[in-house]
Design a protein around this motif. Structure first.
Motif, PDB file in Angstrom:
ATOM      1  N   LYS A   1       0.797  -1.224   0.000  1.00 56.91           N
ATOM      2  CA  LYS A   1       0.000   0.000   0.000  1.00 56.91           C
ATOM      3  C   LYS A   1       0.832   1.277   0.000  1.00 56.91           C
ATOM      4  O   LYS A   1       0.282   2.367  -0.127  1.00 56.91           O
ATOM      5  N   GLY A   2       2.161   1.145   0.167  1.00 52.16           N
ATOM      6  CA  GLY A   2       3.020   2.325   0.177  1.00 52.16           C
ATOM      7  C   GLY A   2       2.880   3.177   1.432  1.00 52.16           C
ATOM      8  O   GLY A   2       3.170   4.370   1.406  1.00 52.16           O
ATOM      9  N   ILE A   3       2.444   2.565   2.528  1.00 53.29           N
ATOM     10  CA  ILE A   3       2.234   3.293   3.790  1.00 53.29           C
ATOM     11  C   ILE A   3       3.257   2.813   4.811  1.00 53.29           C
ATOM     12  O   ILE A   3       3.292   1.638   5.155  1.00 53.29           O
ATOM     13  N   GLU A   4       4.080   3.716   5.289  1.00 53.18           N
ATOM     14  CA  GLU A   4       5.029   3.381   6.355  1.00 53.18           C
ATOM     15  C   GLU A   4       4.487   3.946   7.653  1.00 53.18           C
ATOM     16  O   GLU A   4       4.176   5.131   7.737  1.00 53.18           O
ATOM     17  N   THR A   5       4.357   3.080   8.639  1.00 53.34           N
ATOM     18  CA  THR A   5       3.779   3.482   9.914  1.00 53.34           C
ATOM     19  C   THR A   5       4.376   2.673  11.056  1.00 53.34           C
ATOM     20  O   THR A   5       5.234   1.819  10.837  1.00 53.34           O
ATOM     21  N   THR A   6       3.913   2.934  12.223  1.00 46.02           N
ATOM     22  CA  THR A   6       4.338   2.262  13.445  1.00 46.02           C
ATOM     23  C   THR A   6       3.205   1.372  13.923  1.00 46.02           C
ATOM     24  O   THR A   6       2.040   1.662  13.669  1.00 46.02           O
ATOM     25  N   GLY A   7       3.548   0.322  14.632  1.00 47.55           N
ATOM     26  CA  GLY A   7       2.542  -0.559  15.200  1.00 47.55           C
ATOM     27  C   GLY A   7       2.538  -0.493  16.722  1.00 47.55           C
ATOM     28  O   GLY A   7       3.571  -0.226  17.335  1.00 47.55           O
ATOM     29  N   VAL A   8       1.376  -0.745  17.297  1.00 46.24           N
ATOM     30  CA  VAL A   8       1.231  -0.752  18.747  1.00 46.24           C
ATOM     31  C   VAL A   8       0.419  -1.981  19.133  1.00 46.24           C
ATOM     32  O   VAL A   8      -0.665  -2.207  18.593  1.00 46.24           O
ATOM     33  N   ILE A   9       0.961  -2.768  20.069  1.00 45.41           N
ATOM     34  CA  ILE A   9       0.188  -3.863  20.649  1.00 45.41           C
ATOM     35  C   ILE A   9      -0.372  -3.331  21.955  1.00 45.41           C
ATOM     36  O   ILE A   9       0.376  -2.903  22.835  1.00 45.41           O
ATOM     37  N   ASP A  10      -1.692  -3.321  22.047  1.00 43.61           N
ATOM     38  CA  ASP A  10      -2.371  -2.843  23.249  1.00 43.61           C
ATOM     39  C   ASP A  10      -2.826  -4.027  24.088  1.00 43.61           C
ATOM     40  O   ASP A  10      -3.445  -4.955  23.568  1.00 43.61           O
ATOM     41  N   TYR A  11      -2.509  -3.970  25.378  1.00 41.80           N
ATOM     42  CA  TYR A  11      -2.953  -4.960  26.361  1.00 41.80           C
ATOM     43  C   TYR A  11      -3.821  -4.212  27.375  1.00 41.80           C
ATOM     44  O   TYR A  11      -3.335  -3.818  28.443  1.00 41.80           O
ATOM     45  N   PRO A  12      -5.096  -3.981  27.076  1.00 48.76           N
ATOM     46  CA  PRO A  12      -5.917  -3.145  27.952  1.00 48.76           C
ATOM     47  C   PRO A  12      -6.094  -3.707  29.365  1.00 48.76           C
ATOM     48  O   PRO A  12      -6.187  -2.932  30.318  1.00 48.76           O
ATOM     49  N   LEU A  13      -6.127  -5.011  29.528  1.00 50.44           N
ATOM     50  CA  LEU A  13      -6.293  -5.575  30.867  1.00 50.44           C
ATOM     51  C   LEU A  13      -5.079  -5.307  31.744  1.00 50.44           C
ATOM     52  O   LEU A  13      -5.192  -5.159  32.962  1.00 50.44           O
ATOM     53  N   GLN A  14      -3.902  -5.252  31.134  1.00 48.50           N
ATOM     54  CA  GLN A  14      -2.680  -4.957  31.875  1.00 48.50           C
ATOM     55  C   GLN A  14      -2.353  -3.463  31.845  1.00 48.50           C
ATOM     56  O   GLN A  14      -1.361  -3.032  32.428  1.00 48.50           O
ATOM     57  N   LYS A  15      -3.161  -2.705  31.100  1.00 49.05           N
ATOM     58  CA  LYS A  15      -2.951  -1.264  30.945  1.00 49.05           C
ATOM     59  C   LYS A  15      -1.526  -0.957  30.477  1.00 49.05           C
ATOM     60  O   LYS A  15      -0.819  -0.112  31.028  1.00 49.05           O
ATOM     61  N   ARG A  16      -1.129  -1.687  29.425  1.00 44.83           N
ATOM     62  CA  ARG A  16       0.194  -1.434  28.862  1.00 44.83           C
ATOM     63  C   ARG A  16       0.147  -1.612  27.356  1.00 44.83           C
ATOM     64  O   ARG A  16      -0.812  -2.151  26.810  1.00 44.83           O
TER      65      ARG A  16
END
Length: 178
Positions: free
Chosen positions: A112-127
């Motif tokens: 897609k030609g999109i450079e971005t960052t990724g985030v893994i969200d762990y809402p139960l651990q609030k991290r």
């Protein structure tokens, strides 16, 4: 790999393929050969899928760009501030989750030609854990793509010498270990 990058949509590799490949290639083989156990009534996998869906819906209801399906292959949980987010209930299978999100970043970059960052969200651990698509990460993704292809093309499931800890809660446990 350059030719394969251009052909990525035609390879039909989704995020779950990558996740299973890293978690357990045998699980990937069963899944790619039509054994979708995690959605079968009464399986432990079905319960985990349902809990994960509910967690995502409850924790991130305010995200307007959520549950985005791209090319029928990758499903982003949501995007926020230009970042791609993957929501997980626990850090179990951490490397598989990391590789899945890196695959999404790789796919977005090369298809897609999109450079971005990724985030893994762990809402139960609030991290959360932030991931970048570095050259080493790209190499790991490319190796995973090769492994997914070879596992899918194999005539029988890959050999696993003995049950692993994750087998205890795997929806494919009975297929592998009886």
């Amino acid at each position: 790999m350059t030719e394969q990058r251009q052909n990525l949509p035609n390879l039909g590799i989704g995020g779950l393929d990558v996740h299973y490949c890293v978690l357990c290639p045998r699980k990937l083989w069963w899944y790619t050969h039509g054994m979708e156990q995690e959605h079968v009534s009464g399986s432990s996998g079905q319960e985990n899928v349902s809990l994960g869906t509910l967690l995502h819906q409850e924790s991130y209801q305010d995200k307007s760009h959520s549950d985005i399906l791209i090319d029928g292959l990758i499903r982003l949980d949501f995007t926020d501030d230009g970042k791609v987010h993957e929501v997980k209930k626990s850090p179990g299978g951490r490397e598989a989750t990391r590789r899945q999100l890196l695959y999404y970043l790789y796919y977005l970059k090369y298809v897609k030609g999109i450079e971005t960052t990724g985030v893994i969200d762990y809402p139960l651990q609030k991290r959360r854990e932030v991931l970048e698509l570095t050259p080493d990460a790209e190499q790991a993704v490319e190796q995973t793509i090769e492994t997914v292809i070879s596992v899918r093309e194999a005539k029988s499931p890959p050999v696993v010498d003995a049950p692993m800890r994750l087998c205890e809660s795997c929806a494919y446990q009975e297929l592998c270990w009886g």
